[in-house]
Design an enzyme around this catalytic site. Structure first.
Site: not given
Length: 196
Positions: A9, A104, A146
């Site tokens: 990310d 995602k 994450c």
């Protein structure tokens, strides 16, 4: 042994100035690029994940409803909407160094890269198994969300996991430290690129 790097990310909305920007996010982007350029043979495959949320719904309750404040635990401000600038990789991350792109959170909450799908349409575990990945290094944003979730899922999936602490950035120092302690207790190696 097949070694992979997970780049989690590293997106505009999670770096400084973004909707959920963290301090040090841009440095992670630049650091991952520098590390991969300096060690071109370190990994057999490099995966990079991105939140890729819908812009026209609440993504299964992940986005706070209009007129309500996010609690920053289960609900969040609008971020990383697919096709918008915030969802793109940070410009300091050289995407030519990435082999497999993973999206995602398409319509639902998703923290771990294991909840994503590759651009080729494969489930993430399927992609790992197909490539025979046994060892994983984890970098990216955010340490306490994450990165933590992705590393825990990699451990649960039977991979050897190392978290590169000089290539991660977290939301808050205390929760980031707690995440690294939890990951170490779960069996991850907590290291740096220098020690690696």
């Amino acid at each position: 042994m097949t070694r992979a790097l997970f780049v989690i990310d590293v997106q505009n909305d999670f770096t400084e100035g973004g909707a959920l920007g963290v301090d040090g996010g841009a440095a992670v982007a630049a650091g991952v690029t520098a590390y991969l350029r300096a060690h071109p043979d370190e990994y057999d495959v490099v995966f990079a994940s991105r939140d890729w949320h819908h812009g026209d719904d609440l993504n299964g309750g992940h986005f706070a409803a209009p007129g309500t404040e996010p609690d920053f635990v289960d609900t969040w401000p609008r971020h990383c909407v697919g096709g918008e600038t915030g969802a793109e990789y940070h410009p300091a991350l050289d995407t030519t160094l990435i082999d497999v792109h993973v999206r995602k959170g398409q319509g639902k909450p998703a923290y771990s890269i294991f909840e994503g799908v590759t651009d080729a349409g494969a489930g993430f575990t399927e992609a790992l198994d197909e490539l025979g990945v046994t060892d994983v290094d984890v970098a990216g944003i955010a340490t306490d969300y994450c990165v933590r979730a992705s590393a825990l899922d990699a451990l649960a999936a039977g991979r050897h996991v190392r978290v590169l602490t000089d290539l991660v950035a977290g939301v808050a120092p205390a929760s980031s430290a707690a995440a690294l302690t939890e990951l170490a207790a779960a069996g991850a190696d907590i290291s740096t690129t220098v020690e690696a």
